[in-house]
Design a protein around this motif. Sequence first.
Motif, PDB file in Angstrom:
ATOM      1  N   GLY A 119       0.786  -1.219   0.000  1.00 13.70           N
ATOM      2  CA  GLY A 119       0.000   0.000   0.000  1.00 13.70           C
ATOM      3  C   GLY A 119       0.823   1.278   0.000  1.00 13.70           C
ATOM      4  N   SER A 120       0.144   2.380  -0.301  1.00 12.57           N
ATOM      5  CA  SER A 120       0.801   3.667  -0.448  1.00 12.57           C
ATOM      6  C   SER A 120       1.361   4.187   0.867  1.00 12.57           C
ATOM      7  N   GLU A 216      -7.009   2.825   0.851  1.00 15.34           N
ATOM      8  CA  GLU A 216      -6.337   1.922   1.775  1.00 15.34           C
ATOM      9  C   GLU A 216      -6.611   2.262   3.236  1.00 15.34           C
ATOM     10  N   THR A 217      -6.729   3.559   3.530  1.00 17.49           N
ATOM     11  CA  THR A 217      -6.688   3.992   4.938  1.00 17.49           C
ATOM     12  C   THR A 217      -7.985   4.587   5.460  1.00 17.49           C
ATOM     13  N   HIS A 240      -9.533   6.215 -14.261  1.00 18.32           N
ATOM     14  CA  HIS A 240      -8.113   6.518 -14.081  1.00 18.32           C
ATOM     15  C   HIS A 240      -7.417   5.451 -13.236  1.00 18.32           C
ATOM     16  N   LEU A 241      -8.092   4.929 -12.226  1.00 20.02           N
ATOM     17  CA  LEU A 241      -7.486   3.900 -11.395  1.00 20.02           C
ATOM     18  C   LEU A 241      -7.287   2.614 -12.192  1.00 20.02           C
ATOM     19  N   ARG A 242      -8.265   2.275 -13.000  1.00 19.73           N
ATOM     20  CA  ARG A 242      -8.137   1.066 -13.814  1.00 19.73           C
ATOM     21  C   ARG A 242      -7.016   1.224 -14.829  1.00 19.73           C
ATOM     22  N   THR A 243      -6.882   2.424 -15.404  1.00 16.00           N
ATOM     23  CA  THR A 243      -5.797   2.666 -16.351  1.00 16.00           C
ATOM     24  C   THR A 243      -4.442   2.552 -15.670  1.00 16.00           C
ATOM     25  N   ALA A 244      -4.356   3.069 -14.429  1.00  9.56           N
ATOM     26  CA  ALA A 244      -3.077   3.082 -13.714  1.00  9.56           C
ATOM     27  C   ALA A 244      -2.673   1.709 -13.191  1.00  9.56           C
ATOM     28  N   ILE A 245      -3.597   0.972 -12.596  1.00  9.95           N
ATOM     29  CA  ILE A 245      -3.221  -0.288 -11.933  1.00  9.95           C
ATOM     30  C   ILE A 245      -4.086  -1.474 -12.325  1.00  9.95           C
ATOM     31  N   GLN A 250     -13.151  -0.646  -5.731  1.00  5.57           N
ATOM     32  CA  GLN A 250     -13.642  -1.634  -4.773  1.00  5.57           C
ATOM     33  C   GLN A 250     -12.682  -2.816  -4.660  1.00  5.57           C
ATOM     34  N   ALA A 251     -12.180  -3.287  -5.803  1.00  6.21           N
ATOM     35  CA  ALA A 251     -11.248  -4.416  -5.782  1.00  6.21           C
ATOM     36  C   ALA A 251      -9.943  -4.020  -5.103  1.00  6.21           C
ATOM     37  N   TYR A 252      -9.489  -2.800  -5.361  1.00  6.00           N
ATOM     38  CA  TYR A 252      -8.248  -2.330  -4.734  1.00  6.00           C
ATOM     39  C   TYR A 252      -8.418  -2.251  -3.222  1.00  6.00           C
ATOM     40  N   ARG A 253      -9.537  -1.720  -2.784  1.00 11.76           N
ATOM     41  CA  ARG A 253      -9.789  -1.595  -1.344  1.00 11.76           C
ATOM     42  C   ARG A 253      -9.870  -2.980  -0.698  1.00 11.76           C
TER      43      ARG A 253
END
Length: 262
Positions: A119-120, A216-217, A240-245, A250-253
């Motif tokens: 995580g960041s 994340e937080t 933008h999130l899908r393009t970046a990672i 929701q999946a990232y969280r």
Amino acid sequence: MRARPVRVRQHAEDLVARSEEGEASARLPAAVADALALIPADARIVSICTGAFTLAAAGLLEGRVATTHWKLADRFRELFPTVALDADVLFVDDGNILTSAGAASGVDMCLHLVRKDHGSEVANRVARRCVVPPWREGGQAQYIEQPVPEPSVAGTAATREWALRRLEEPLTLADLADQARMSLRTFIRRFGDEVGTSPGRWLTQQRVARARELLETSDLSVEQIAARVGFATSASLRQHLRTAIGVSPQAYRRTFQSAGDR
């Protein structure tokens, strides 16, 4: 039985030296090839700078996208034409194999791996401990002609700090140029010279980075996070999130909530 240690880094340097002397091909010594053959197929492999020569000689970069130091790009292409070399970036994350440019970009790649796995927030703490910038995206330019402006010339660093404190606002290029007290054309040119990317792309990167940290937080909704980081809609944040990672908010969280529960 334990494998005998081999000097893979030294071999990478030898490959480069031999190739610069005009050697037509680059073959691995048996000890190095045997050591690399012991790596499990699903293992993560990373290389820094000329390490990409060793991975390519071992056939591990066949048909993949990779990078190496810009100064050696032409020779790399001659030796390994089946590797899709991108010499304009800091590092390449191609699944389980990552390659980076010079030594400093290796730090960027390692921070990328920490951010990806933990995580960041953790990555930012590591960056502070190492006294390095917390976020340089892999796609940022590898070689910048004038990385540091002349002392008599105003730079864009103060404007970047100003923008980071106002990510939630609908900042435009004109706003940034006005803050820097430059014409729009001068600002865009100087920003590119200093940062290696365009102001608009940099601003999007910072917004995505901040959104990742909040995912994340915090327990904020995707809509609330989008508003806090300056994306007009939650759909824009998702895009933008899908393009970046490559994943949804929701999946990232869920990924980091699950990691925190372990």
